[in-house]
Design a protein around this motif. Structure first.
Motif, PDB file in Angstrom:
ATOM      1  N   LYS A 143      -0.776 -12.458  -5.554  1.00 25.26           N
ATOM      2  CA  LYS A 143      -2.127 -12.050  -5.158  1.00 25.26           C
ATOM      3  C   LYS A 143      -2.348 -10.563  -5.390  1.00 25.26           C
ATOM      4  O   LYS A 143      -1.407  -9.776  -5.395  1.00 25.26           O
ATOM      5  N   ASN A 145      -7.941 -10.910  -0.576  1.00 31.29           N
ATOM      6  CA  ASN A 145      -6.714 -11.200  -1.311  1.00 31.29           C
ATOM      7  C   ASN A 145      -7.027 -12.361  -2.256  1.00 31.29           C
ATOM      8  O   ASN A 145      -7.506 -13.406  -1.810  1.00 31.29           O
ATOM      9  N   VAL A 148      -7.556 -12.323  10.313  1.00 33.97           N
ATOM     10  CA  VAL A 148      -6.807 -12.616   9.093  1.00 33.97           C
ATOM     11  C   VAL A 148      -6.843 -14.121   8.835  1.00 33.97           C
ATOM     12  O   VAL A 148      -6.406 -14.907   9.683  1.00 33.97           O
ATOM     13  N   THR A 149      -7.356 -14.523   7.678  1.00 38.47           N
ATOM     14  CA  THR A 149      -7.414 -15.966   7.380  1.00 38.47           C
ATOM     15  C   THR A 149      -6.138 -16.406   6.673  1.00 38.47           C
ATOM     16  O   THR A 149      -5.404 -15.602   6.108  1.00 38.47           O
ATOM     17  N   GLU A 150      -5.889 -17.693   6.719  1.00 35.97           N
ATOM     18  CA  GLU A 150      -4.893 -18.280   5.832  1.00 35.97           C
ATOM     19  C   GLU A 150      -5.518 -18.304   4.428  1.00 35.97           C
ATOM     20  O   GLU A 150      -6.737 -18.166   4.295  1.00 35.97           O
ATOM     21  N   PRO A 151      -4.703 -18.474   3.393  1.00 32.14           N
ATOM     22  CA  PRO A 151      -5.298 -18.512   2.036  1.00 32.14           C
ATOM     23  C   PRO A 151      -6.015 -19.839   1.789  1.00 32.14           C
ATOM     24  O   PRO A 151      -5.624 -20.609   0.934  1.00 32.14           O
ATOM     25  N   SER A 190      -5.795 -14.789  -5.657  1.00 33.01           N
ATOM     26  CA  SER A 190      -4.809 -15.211  -6.652  1.00 33.01           C
ATOM     27  C   SER A 190      -5.383 -16.409  -7.390  1.00 33.01           C
ATOM     28  O   SER A 190      -6.351 -17.018  -6.936  1.00 33.01           O
ATOM     29  N   TYR A 212       1.238 -21.015  -4.886  1.00 36.32           N
ATOM     30  CA  TYR A 212       0.212 -20.001  -5.124  1.00 36.32           C
ATOM     31  C   TYR A 212       0.721 -18.957  -6.100  1.00 36.32           C
ATOM     32  O   TYR A 212       1.906 -18.667  -6.141  1.00 36.32           O
ATOM     33  N   VAL A 253      -7.601 -18.878  -5.243  1.00 37.45           N
ATOM     34  CA  VAL A 253      -7.148 -18.902  -3.844  1.00 37.45           C
ATOM     35  C   VAL A 253      -7.468 -17.547  -3.205  1.00 37.45           C
ATOM     36  O   VAL A 253      -7.146 -16.500  -3.776  1.00 37.45           O
ATOM     37  N   ILE A 254      -8.109 -17.592  -2.052  1.00 34.41           N
ATOM     38  CA  ILE A 254      -8.537 -16.342  -1.413  1.00 34.41           C
ATOM     39  C   ILE A 254      -8.166 -16.340   0.076  1.00 34.41           C
ATOM     40  O   ILE A 254      -8.328 -17.343   0.763  1.00 34.41           O
ATOM     41  N   GLY A 255      -7.663 -15.216   0.527  1.00 33.37           N
ATOM     42  CA  GLY A 255      -7.470 -14.997   1.972  1.00 33.37           C
ATOM     43  C   GLY A 255      -8.162 -13.693   2.320  1.00 33.37           C
ATOM     44  O   GLY A 255      -8.078 -12.732   1.560  1.00 33.37           O
ATOM     45  N   LEU A 256      -8.862 -13.665   3.448  1.00 34.54           N
ATOM     46  CA  LEU A 256      -9.605 -12.455   3.798  1.00 34.54           C
ATOM     47  C   LEU A 256      -9.015 -11.777   5.028  1.00 34.54           C
ATOM     48  O   LEU A 256      -8.484 -12.432   5.931  1.00 34.54           O
ATOM     49  N   GLU A 257      -9.107 -10.469   5.028  1.00 36.65           N
ATOM     50  CA  GLU A 257      -8.747  -9.668   6.202  1.00 36.65           C
ATOM     51  C   GLU A 257      -9.995  -8.894   6.602  1.00 36.65           C
ATOM     52  O   GLU A 257     -10.465  -8.045   5.850  1.00 36.65           O
ATOM     53  N   LYS A 276       2.613  -3.098  -5.098  1.00 38.22           N
ATOM     54  CA  LYS A 276       3.347  -3.445  -3.875  1.00 38.22           C
ATOM     55  C   LYS A 276       4.643  -2.637  -3.733  1.00 38.22           C
ATOM     56  O   LYS A 276       5.047  -2.322  -2.623  1.00 38.22           O
TER      57      LYS A 276
HETATM   58  P1  ADP Z   1       1.111  -9.372   2.925  1.00 43.13           P
HETATM   59  O1  ADP Z   1       2.545  -9.659   3.094  1.00 43.13           O
HETATM   60  O2  ADP Z   1       0.743  -8.861   1.606  1.00 43.13           O
HETATM   61  O3  ADP Z   1       0.528  -8.605   4.054  1.00 43.13           O
HETATM   62  P2  ADP Z   1       0.204 -11.779   4.168  1.00 43.13           P
HETATM   63  O4  ADP Z   1       1.002 -13.022   4.003  1.00 43.13           O
HETATM   64  O5  ADP Z   1       0.324 -11.051   5.457  1.00 43.13           O
HETATM   65  O6  ADP Z   1       0.443 -10.831   2.950  1.00 43.13           O
HETATM   66  O7  ADP Z   1      -1.304 -12.178   3.947  1.00 43.13           O
HETATM   67  C1  ADP Z   1      -2.312 -11.244   3.906  1.00 43.13           C
HETATM   68  C2  ADP Z   1      -3.578 -11.950   3.473  1.00 43.13           C
HETATM   69  O8  ADP Z   1      -3.434 -12.433   2.145  1.00 43.13           O
HETATM   70  C3  ADP Z   1      -3.934 -13.178   4.305  1.00 43.13           C
HETATM   71  O9  ADP Z   1      -5.339 -13.221   4.472  1.00 43.13           O
HETATM   72  C4  ADP Z   1      -3.483 -14.335   3.456  1.00 43.13           C
HETATM   73  O10 ADP Z   1      -4.265 -15.491   3.674  1.00 43.13           O
HETATM   74  C5  ADP Z   1      -3.721 -13.813   2.066  1.00 43.13           C
HETATM   75  N1  ADP Z   1      -2.833 -14.404   1.060  1.00 43.13           N
HETATM   76  C6  ADP Z   1      -1.497 -14.580   1.156  1.00 43.13           C
HETATM   77  N2  ADP Z   1      -1.020 -15.127   0.028  1.00 43.13           N
HETATM   78  C7  ADP Z   1      -2.084 -15.299  -0.809  1.00 43.13           C
HETATM   79  C8  ADP Z   1      -2.244 -15.801  -2.136  1.00 43.13           C
HETATM   80  N3  ADP Z   1      -1.220 -16.230  -2.860  1.00 43.13           N
HETATM   81  N4  ADP Z   1      -3.480 -15.808  -2.660  1.00 43.13           N
HETATM   82  C9  ADP Z   1      -4.532 -15.364  -1.968  1.00 43.13           C
HETATM   83  N5  ADP Z   1      -4.440 -14.869  -0.729  1.00 43.13           N
HETATM   84  C10 ADP Z   1      -3.247 -14.835  -0.149  1.00 43.13           C
END
Ligand code: ADP
Ligand code: MG
Length: 487
Positions: A220, A206, A164-167, A208, A217, A14-18, A273
């Motif tokens: 991450k 990001n 910022v993408t969703e995961p 996981s 999930y 699972v990947i989310g990008l910033e 963290k």
């Molecule tokens: P944080 O609280 O660490 O800032 P956020 O919820 O704001 O986390 O998300 C930051 C980025 O991480 C977003 O791009 C989101 O899609 C991604 N993300 C959040 N949870 C996960 C996960 N379990 N695995 C992969 N990417 C994730």
């Protein structure tokens, strides 16, 4: 590290990008300092970007335009009442001790980016969480002498958007495709140069992993410092395997920020963290809320260029060219628009695509020039296509000889060059027939063999006629006439 397929297949990645994109405004987000890249250190600074007491920020309207453009291109909702926030932390490259960003009210909410990774059949929409505006920090320069760190504040205050993408991403390939699309979008919109090597486009990943049937999930990790799209791909591949191996060993994964090392292709821990800063966000007291009304949004809608996905769909459905061609053509906005203009001048869309993807692109690559500087107008190039379609010259002659002559002779069109250079194919039977008669009478033995069944000899006759016509006889016409004569 190489993980067994069967183990890897137990997990979903699972990947989310910033993604940070530096906006191509001439001045900074809150003052008039230049944003030009590559100036001597600390020459594009002012009391405002250095955060001297008593200075006041003033918002750059152009940066807002650009952020809205990106939001519209990604189908985001545009926020009407924007509030900027201070994100407080200490770092030498942050002269004010805080970064002005958007926390609770990002300018763009939701939205999506369409991707189609290599080999995929269907497009997939990657949901965006938000796009917000913020100012960049300066740059720390660590010198070889380990005792010294220099700071350059030229970049401090340069406008950024953070996407910022969703995961939603499920593989390194999807992340690769997402970044390629985002880069294409910002370039089409002309709001960022999209150069990852120079840092005008930056990406944190990001990552996981979770068991395929898991409902939640996993924890991450955030990977930083990849300076190319390929390195983002490498970093994700590496990180996914590392996390799977940890889980396979029964270990728990701690959320942390990791640094990617391009040399080894591995990552190492920067901070966990728990060590994270509390940024103490609060509304920026020196800026009034930014109100974006419908008029402003309409104004920007009116300036939106054609987007890559729209052009792709137009090329495939309206012009009927193959998927592959359309992908290659939309890669650059200028090439796509050139092709589109060419298709207004000709109906032979596939030939148009072949020409642009072939000789035109090779010429541009060889000369390191862009199609804006290309000297053959779509109209002139269409003339070349017409010449081939009318059977006046062969494809080879068109691509190899006339094309390069057209580059040299700015004024002349394809037809004129072909005539001047004596390249027009002979397709009138009046002129070809005498040569055929001559050839057949000289090769009477071969004609007998042909008539007794060695039909393959037709190639020899065609070749001989071509030779005697100095390559000008239309091969198709020659073949037809020969068949008739030999009956
Ligand atoms: P944080 O609280 O660490 O800032 P956020 O919820 O704001 O986390 O998300 C930051 C980025 O991480 C977003 O791009 C989101 O899609 C991604 N993300 C959040 N949870 C996960 C996960 N379990 N695995 C992969 N990417 C994730
Ligand atoms: Mg967050």
């Amino acid at each position: 590290m190489s993980l067994d397929e069967s183990i890897r297949n137990k997990y979903t990645v699972v990947i989310g990008l910033e993604v940070h994109a530096q906006l191509l405004t001439e001045s900074k987000l809150f003052c008039g300092d230049s944003t030009a890249f590559g100036a001597s250190p600390n020459t594009h600074i002012s009391p405002i970007s250095l955060g001297h007491p008593g200075t006041l920020p003033k918002l750059n309207r152009k940066a807002v335009d650009y952020a809205i453009k990106m939001g519209l291109a990604c189908d985001c909702q545009i926020t009407k009442e924007n509030v900027f926030a201070r994100k407080n932390y200490f770092y030498p490259d942050l002269p004010k001790g805080y970064q002005v960003t958007q926390d609770k009210a990002p300018i763009c909410v939701g939205g999506k980016v369409w991707i189609k990774p290599k080999g995929a059949i269907e497009e997939k929409a990657i949901a965006l969480n938000r796009i917000h505006m913020e100012e960049d920090a300066g740059k720390s320069i660590h010198t070889e002498d380990a005792m010294d760190t220099l700071v350059d504040y030229n970049r401090a205050g340069v406008p950024l958007i953070e996407i910022v993408t969703e995961p939603d991403l499920r593989s390194a390939d999807e992340a690769y495709s997402f970044l390629t699309e985002v880069r294409k979008l910002v370039r089409y919109l002309e709001i960022c140069d999209g150069n990852m090597e120079e840092g005008s486009l930056r990406c944190d990943a990001n990552v996981s992993v979770m068991l395929k049937d898991a409902e939640q999930y996993g924890s991450k990790v955030e990977v930083k410092n990849m300076n190319s799209i390929r390195n983002v791909h490498r970093a994700i591949e590496h990180e996914a395997e590392r996390l799977i191996l940890l889980l396979e060993k029964g270990e728990t994964i701690i959320s942390e920020t990791r640094d990617f090392d391009a040399g080894s292709g591995t990552t190492s821990s920067l901070r966990t963290k728990e060590e994270l800063n509390d940024y103490r966000y609060f509304p920026e007291p020196d800026l009034s809320p930014l109100i974006v009304d419908e008029n402003w949004i309409d104004e920007i809608k009116a300036q939106m260029p054609a987007l890559p996905r729209e052009l792709y769909q137009k090329f495939v459905t309206e012009y009927g060219i193959p998927d592959y061609d359309a992908q290659v053509l939309i890669d650059s906005k200028e090439v796509a628009l050139y092709f589109d203009a060419l298709c207004k001048e000709t109906q032979n869309y596939k030939s148009a695509s072949n020409l642009v993807m072939g000789p035109v692109k090779s010429y541009l690559n060889e000369h390191g020039s862009s199609i804006d500087q290309f000297s053959i107008s779509p109209q002139r190039l269409a003339g070349l296509i017409k010449l081939v379609d009318e059977g006046k010259v062969s494809n080879t002659i068109a691509n190899q000889q006339i094309f390069s002559k057209m580059l040299e002779n700015q004024g002349s069109d394809a037809q004129a060059i072909a005539e001047e250079e004596n390249l027009i194919q002979e397709s009138s039977s009046e002129n070809i027939q005498p040569i055929i008669d001559e050839v057949l009478s000289e090769l009477s033995d071969k004609v007998k063999e042909y008539k007794s069944g060695r039909k393959g000899l037709i190639g020899l006759f065609v070749g001989e006629v071509m030779k005697r016509s100095k390559g000008k006889a239309d091969p198709k016409k020659t073949n037809e006439l020969l068949q008739q004569t030999l009956k």
